[in-house]
Design an enzyme around this catalytic site. Sequence first.
Site, PDB file in Angstrom:
ATOM      1  N   CYS A  16       0.828  -1.210   0.000  1.00  0.00           N
ATOM      2  CA  CYS A  16       0.000   0.000   0.000  1.00  0.00           C
ATOM      3  C   CYS A  16       0.868   1.268   0.000  1.00  0.00           C
ATOM      4  CB  CYS A  16      -0.901  -0.029   1.241  1.00  0.00           C
ATOM      5  SG  CYS A  16      -1.666   1.537   1.650  1.00  0.00           S
ATOM      6  N   CYS A  19       0.312   3.492   3.053  1.00  0.00           N
ATOM      7  CA  CYS A  19       0.934   2.901   4.241  1.00  0.00           C
ATOM      8  C   CYS A  19       2.430   3.183   4.249  1.00  0.00           C
ATOM      9  CB  CYS A  19       0.697   1.397   4.277  1.00  0.00           C
ATOM     10  SG  CYS A  19      -1.043   0.924   4.284  1.00  0.00           S
TER      11      CYS A  19
END
Length: 91
Positions: A16, A19
């Site tokens: 991600c 993230c």
Amino acid sequence: MNSEPVVLVEFYASWCPHCQRMMPVVEQVKELLQGRVKVYQFDIDENKSKAGEADVESVPTFIIYRNGKEMWRNSGEMEGEVLLSKIESVL
């Protein structure tokens, strides 16, 4: 999550991009709160059951628990100051 009075939990995924951008922010917050708040980070791909128990539907998701009770939750990127102020408001 019940082990400390106040706990920050982050659910993330290694693939991600949001993230990945939050990783240094979380590290900085972790350093600032050292000794006061435990920070736990769980990769959703390796911790599917924990993510399911916490009803995590997107990453990154941040949850603050106080005495085992969820006090705040937010998904997505945010400034470190915002995350820090939310934690401190629960202390």
